[in-house]
Design an enzyme around this catalytic site. Structure first.
Site, short mmCIF file in Angstrom:
data_model
loop_
_atom_site.label_atom_id
_atom_site.label_comp_id
_atom_site.label_asym_id
_atom_site.label_seq_id
_atom_site.Cartn_x
_atom_site.Cartn_y
_atom_site.Cartn_z
N LYS A 197 0.84 -1.21 0.00
CA LYS A 197 0.00 0.00 0.00
C LYS A 197 0.87 1.25 0.00
CE LYS A 197 -1.80 2.70 3.25
NZ LYS A 197 -1.86 4.05 2.66
N GLY A 249 7.52 4.54 7.89
CA GLY A 249 6.64 5.67 8.16
C GLY A 249 6.97 6.27 9.51
N SER A 250 5.98 6.87 10.13
CA SER A 250 6.23 7.60 11.36
C SER A 250 6.38 6.64 12.55
CB SER A 250 5.08 8.56 11.62
OG SER A 250 3.88 7.83 11.73
N THR A 251 7.07 7.12 13.56
CA THR A 251 7.23 6.33 14.79
C THR A 251 5.88 6.08 15.44
OG1 THR A 251 9.47 7.16 15.08
CG2 THR A 251 8.37 6.35 17.06
N GLY A 254 4.25 3.34 13.64
CA GLY A 254 5.07 2.16 13.92
C GLY A 254 4.69 1.52 15.25
N GLU A 271 10.75 0.80 9.78
CA GLU A 271 11.71 1.87 9.47
C GLU A 271 11.00 3.17 9.78
OE1 GLU A 271 14.72 1.31 8.63
OE2 GLU A 271 14.78 -0.67 7.69
N CYS A 305 13.67 10.81 6.20
CA CYS A 305 13.75 10.28 7.57
C CYS A 305 15.15 10.47 8.14
CB CYS A 305 13.40 8.81 7.55
SG CYS A 305 14.33 7.91 6.31
N GLU A 402 11.05 15.32 15.24
CA GLU A 402 11.18 15.30 13.78
C GLU A 402 10.21 16.31 13.16
OE1 GLU A 402 9.68 11.83 11.67
OE2 GLU A 402 11.55 11.78 10.54
P1 NAP Z 1 2.84 7.66 8.36
O1 NAP Z 1 1.78 8.63 8.61
O2 NAP Z 1 3.27 6.78 9.46
O3 NAP Z 1 2.36 6.81 7.10
C1 NAP Z 1 3.11 5.78 6.53
C2 NAP Z 1 2.19 4.81 5.85
O4 NAP Z 1 1.38 4.14 6.83
C3 NAP Z 1 1.20 5.46 4.89
O5 NAP Z 1 0.99 4.59 3.81
C4 NAP Z 1 -0.03 5.60 5.76
O6 NAP Z 1 -1.21 5.76 5.04
C5 NAP Z 1 0.01 4.30 6.53
N1 NAP Z 1 -0.75 4.30 7.79
C6 NAP Z 1 -1.27 5.35 8.47
N2 NAP Z 1 -1.89 4.91 9.60
C7 NAP Z 1 -1.76 3.57 9.62
C8 NAP Z 1 -2.16 2.54 10.52
N3 NAP Z 1 -2.82 2.82 11.65
N4 NAP Z 1 -1.85 1.27 10.25
C9 NAP Z 1 -1.15 0.96 9.13
N5 NAP Z 1 -0.75 1.87 8.22
C10 NAP Z 1 -1.03 3.17 8.47
O7 NAP Z 1 4.17 8.35 7.84
P2 NAP Z 1 4.26 9.44 6.72
O8 NAP Z 1 3.84 10.73 7.32
O9 NAP Z 1 3.60 8.97 5.48
O10 NAP Z 1 5.84 9.43 6.43
C11 NAP Z 1 6.72 10.19 7.13
C12 NAP Z 1 7.42 9.37 8.19
O11 NAP Z 1 8.09 8.26 7.62
C13 NAP Z 1 8.49 10.16 8.89
O12 NAP Z 1 8.39 9.99 10.27
C14 NAP Z 1 9.78 9.56 8.36
O13 NAP Z 1 10.88 9.71 9.22
C15 NAP Z 1 9.40 8.16 8.15
N6 NAP Z 1 10.30 7.52 7.18
C16 NAP Z 1 11.22 6.61 7.64
C17 NAP Z 1 12.10 5.98 6.76
C18 NAP Z 1 13.12 4.99 7.24
O14 NAP Z 1 13.67 4.30 6.41
N7 NAP Z 1 13.37 4.89 8.53
C19 NAP Z 1 12.03 6.28 5.41
C20 NAP Z 1 11.09 7.20 4.96
C21 NAP Z 1 10.22 7.80 5.87
P3 NAP Z 1 -1.66 7.27 4.66
O15 NAP Z 1 -0.73 7.73 3.63
O16 NAP Z 1 -3.02 7.17 4.16
O17 NAP Z 1 -1.59 8.07 5.92
#
Ligand code: NAP
Ligand code: MG
Length: 493
Positions: A197, A249-251, A254, A271, A305, A402
């Site tokens: 997804k 995605g976000s912590t 996670g 991650e 990230c 962050e």
């Molecule tokens: P996010 O809000 O956590 O979303 C990541 C993904 O998870 C999206 O596809 C999101 O869908 C989905 N999601 C949201 N709520 C969920 C739930 N309850 N259960 C399962 N999936 C769910 O993160 P983001 O704002 O898109 O991305 C930014 C974050 O990613 C930052 O914190 C960044 O540091 C981190 N990141 C980490 C790495 C790494 O390798 N460590 C790499 C890139 C990014 P939606 O899009 O519909 O919300």
């Protein structure tokens, strides 16, 4: 769009000049009006009958509408992935599997221009980045893991590596195609099938990848790509027939995922976020360091990230470095993501822009000194000037949390011990950077920094052969390299 002027030159010669626009052509990319779900090798209507818009964050125009997968759709995708796993993919010889992955890699290369345009349109990142970084690195991940597919017993000698089954993969919006490649390539190479997804605001490059996968003749159901919001991700996480969750995605999310799978058989790699420290010692080549710091935080609008969002400068050179940073910041070109001259594109969404603004306010309230560049911003779309804060205290929220935007917090230090303590003093531990002339200092620092990657005299360098992942609240598990195979395998003796 934004005025393109070189302020460095303006300062020197008291004259300003603009680059002529050099936009990439939108017409080189085909975007459908509407996308269904890619399940079992075919485009299927969502059972929800619902679609949502995906927009171009640079001008808020609608690009397309994509299907919203509900629990029934997730189930359909998992059933397709399970059937493909049991009946085709796990039985296929590893050499044959590799051929498909190679084919996908080559097709990504062939369609590189179109993929780069789509990535910049849908996500707001400068075309130079999607063209020179995202798309080629995505292709390289498919190439690299294709090479491992028939050599797993050499990667893990005497361990009898076995695939897990169906992998549920959930990715964010900052590197949409690259994250899809990071996840899909090692899963396929290890003999697993996939339900992926993409993020709600950037689904288009993953859907283009679905078209490529369909064209590649990969057996139906081996890769399923379904779109939707957080609820779709949550339905993947809780589906009982999924063997592994790979999440970037976000912590915050996670942690929700970790709770949801606690006590189940599901394996997971998470991650998550980061708050990387970039450290400049007084003996560093300062101009190169400044360039590296700029690249480290302003690359991709700070939507990274591992962005070097905290800068620690040794006190003796702090004034000089801050002056150089401000001068360089002024020369950055903010504007049309499709323009090849653009350094900083659009913020990915209104919501993310609001988050960044919230932190700018917090920084000022905390007493830090804010400096933003004077560039003009386009009137439509989501934009943020590159910004830096000085007089930042270690305990300030802008130094701890962050922000995920083009905002740099600058702090100072006197000794190595002090900076290590400060750099390690966050809940995160994804990456860091060290700038110094002394090799011994680099080794000492890298040994003592609690970060998954420590770059020395460079920043934000990626390669498929090199593992990537975090410590502490930046998550666990590694992606990339030989390490990236492991989360998709059971090793039996
Ligand atoms: P996010 O809000 O956590 O979303 C990541 C993904 O998870 C999206 O596809 C999101 O869908 C989905 N999601 C949201 N709520 C969920 C739930 N309850 N259960 C399962 N999936 C769910 O993160 P983001 O704002 O898109 O991305 C930014 C974050 O990613 C930052 O914190 C960044 O540091 C981190 N990141 C980490 C790495 C790494 O390798 N460590 C790499 C890139 C990014 P939606 O899009 O519909 O919300
Ligand atoms: Mg979009």
């Amino acid at each position: 769009m934004a005025t393109r002027k070189s302020n460095t030159l303006k300062l020197k010669f008291d004259t300003s000049w603009s680059y002529a626009p050099a936009p990439e052509s939108k017409s080189a990319a085909t975007i459908n009006k509407q996308y269904d779900l890619f399940i079992n090798g075919a485009w299927q209507k969502p059972s929800s009958k619902k679609y949502f818009d995906t927009i171009n964050p640079a001008n808020e125009e609608k690009l397309s509408e994509v299907a919203e997968a509900n629990e029934a759709d997730v189930n359909k995708a998992v059933v397709a992935a399970r059937n493909a796993y049991e009946k085709v993919w796990r039985k296929m010889s590893a050499k044959e599997r590799a051929k498909y992955i190679f084919r996908i890699a080559r097709m990504v290369q062939e369609k590189a221009r179109e993929l780069a345009i789509i990535e910049s349109l849908d996500g707001g990142k400068p075309i130079r980045e999607s063209r020179d970084f995202d798309v080629p690195t995505a292709a390289n991940h498919f190439f690299y893991y294709a090479g491992w597919a028939d050599k797993l017993e050499y990667a893990f000698p005497n361990r009898n590596p076995q695939s897990l089954g169906v992998a549920g993969q959930i990715i964010p919006w900052n590197f949409p195609l690259l994250m899809a490649a990071w996840k899909i390539a090692p899963a396929l190479a290890t003999g697993n099938t996939v339900v992926l997804k993409p993020a709600e605001t950037t689904p288009l490059s993953a859907l283009k990848l679905a078209e490529i996968i369909q064209e590649s003749d990969l057996p139906p159901g081996v890769v399923n790509i379904i779109t939707g919001a957080g609820a779709t991700g949550a339905a993947i996480v809780k589906h009982p027939d999924i063997n592994k969750i790979a999440f970037t995605g976000s912590t915050e999310v996670g942690k929700i995922i970790q709770k949801a799978i606690a006590g189940t058989h599901k394996k997971a790699t998470l991650e998550l976020g980061g708050k990387a420290a970039n450290i400049i010692f007084e003996d560093a080549p300062l101009d190169q360091a400044v360039e590296g710091v700029i690249n480290g935080i302003f690359f991709n609008q700070g939507h990274v990230c591992c962005a070097g969002s905290r800068l620690y400068v040794q006190e003796s050179v702090a004034k000089q470095v801050i002056k150089k940073l401000k001068d360089r910041l002024e020369s950055l070109i903010v504007g049309d993501p499709l323009d090849k001259n653009t350094d900083i594109g659009a913020i990915n969404s209104k919501q993310q822009l609001e988050t960044i603004h919230k932190y700018l306010k917090i920084g000022k309230q905390e007493g830090a000194e804010m400096y933003e560049t004077s560039c003009a911003l386009p009137r439509k779309g989501f934009w943020c000037r590159p910004t830096l804060f000085t007089n930042v205290a270690q305990s300030n929220r802008i130094a701890q949390e962050e922000i995920f935007g083009p905002v740099l917090a600058v702090l100072t230090f006197r000794t190595e011990d002090e900076v290590i303590e400060k750099a390690n003093n966050t809940p995160y531990g994804l990456s860091a950077g060290v700038w110094t002339d002394k090799g011994s200092k680099i080794f000492n620092m890298t040994r003592r920094m609690r970060a998954g990657v420590v770059w020395a005299n460079t920043f934000n360098k990626f390669d498929p052969t090199s593992p990537f992942g975090g410590y502490k609240e930046s998550g666990f598990g590694r992606e990339g390299g030989l390490h990236g195979l492991l989360p998709y395998l059971n090793l039996a003796n």
